[in-house]
Motif scaffolding. Structure first.
Motif, mmCIF file in Angstrom:
data_model
loop_
_atom_site.group_PDB
_atom_site.id
_atom_site.type_symbol
_atom_site.label_atom_id
_atom_site.label_comp_id
_atom_site.label_asym_id
_atom_site.label_seq_id
_atom_site.Cartn_x
_atom_site.Cartn_y
_atom_site.Cartn_z
ATOM 1 N N TRP A 123 0.853 -1.179 0.000
ATOM 2 C CA TRP A 123 0.000 0.000 0.000
ATOM 3 C C TRP A 123 0.892 1.233 0.000
ATOM 4 O O TRP A 123 1.998 1.221 0.534
ATOM 5 N N VAL A 124 0.441 2.316 -0.583
ATOM 6 C CA VAL A 124 1.288 3.478 -0.836
ATOM 7 C C VAL A 124 1.576 4.329 0.396
ATOM 8 O O VAL A 124 2.531 5.101 0.393
ATOM 9 N N TYR A 125 0.781 4.196 1.440
ATOM 10 C CA TYR A 125 1.008 4.996 2.651
ATOM 11 C C TYR A 125 1.433 4.093 3.803
ATOM 12 O O TYR A 125 0.918 2.989 3.970
ATOM 13 N N ASP A 126 2.366 4.595 4.606
ATOM 14 C CA ASP A 126 2.801 3.846 5.781
ATOM 15 C C ASP A 126 1.810 3.985 6.930
ATOM 16 O O ASP A 126 1.756 3.136 7.815
ATOM 17 N N GLN A 127 1.047 5.055 6.941
ATOM 18 C CA GLN A 127 0.106 5.329 8.014
ATOM 19 C C GLN A 127 -1.124 4.413 7.906
ATOM 20 O O GLN A 127 -1.493 3.989 6.808
ATOM 21 N N PRO A 128 -1.761 4.144 9.040
ATOM 22 C CA PRO A 128 -3.024 3.402 8.979
ATOM 23 C C PRO A 128 -3.987 4.145 8.055
ATOM 24 O O PRO A 128 -4.085 5.371 8.108
ATOM 25 N N THR A 129 -4.681 3.393 7.201
ATOM 26 C CA THR A 129 -5.587 3.976 6.219
ATOM 27 C C THR A 129 -6.989 3.432 6.439
ATOM 28 O O THR A 129 -7.178 2.222 6.606
ATOM 29 N N PHE A 130 -7.957 4.346 6.411
ATOM 30 C CA PHE A 130 -9.364 3.997 6.578
ATOM 31 C C PHE A 130 -10.085 4.352 5.287
ATOM 32 O O PHE A 130 -10.064 5.505 4.858
#
Length: 181
Positions: free
Chosen positions: A71-78
């Motif tokens: 996934w392109v973001y390291d942060q948790p994604t909602f």
């Protein structure tokens, strides 16, 4: 306390994507991050959680080199969607319903950082209506599309805080002062 920020780009006539959900018109614009009033790298360091609409999620997944890509973001994604997600990436959670129902969960995931509403003008407006949109940062490309996905899904009252440029893009940072349906 986490700030809720809509960091996005639009055509001059107010569209996030063209009628074919393409961003080619944006990706072809010359940029100079050294000129930017808020370089992406500085912005993303302040983000603790990412929020996306389903269309944005599908666009990102469709533009990964392979489905095996991370996934392109390291942060948790909602991802706000009433439908199941076709791909299963670590760190992504599907949620449904009004943003206010998920506020505690989003802020817990963000920790002492911000929540980025990455895509979807309707989604960003629903956050604004819930009192959960503090800032709109928009890069405006010197192109008109005539139709497509609108920048915002409803009326917002904004206060201009800062403006500048990034190559061909005009940039503006606004504080959200009110939302209407």
């Amino acid at each position: 306390m986490a700030r809720y920020r809509f960091f996005t780009a639009t055509s001059l006539d107010g569209f996030l994507a063209d009628e074919h959900e393409s961003l080619d018109w944006l990706l072809s614009q010359p940029t100079d991050p050294a000129q930017s009033i808020l370089p992406y790298d500085d912005f993303i360091e302040e983000v603790g959680a990412v929020v996306s609409g389903r269309s944005t999620y599908d666009w990102v997944v469709g533009h990964l080199e392979t489905v095996a890509d991370a996934w392109v973001y390291d942060q948790p994604t909602f991802v706000f969607s009433h439908r199941e997600l076709p791909e299963d990436f670590a760190g992504i959670t599907r949620v449904a319903g009004p943003p206010a129902e998920h506020r505690a969960r989003l802020e817990e995931a963000a920790g002492d950082k911000d929540v980025w509403i990455v895509g979807g003008g309707d989604l960003a407006h629903s956050f604004a209506e819930a009192g959960m949109l503090d800032e709109v940062f928009v890069s405006i490309a010197p192109v008109t599309l005539g139709s497509g996905k609108p920048l915002m899904g409803g009326r917002l009252e904004l206060e201009l805080r800062e403006f500048g440029r990034n190559g061909a893009l005009l940039q503006a940072r606004f504080a959200v002062t009110g939302a209407r349906g």
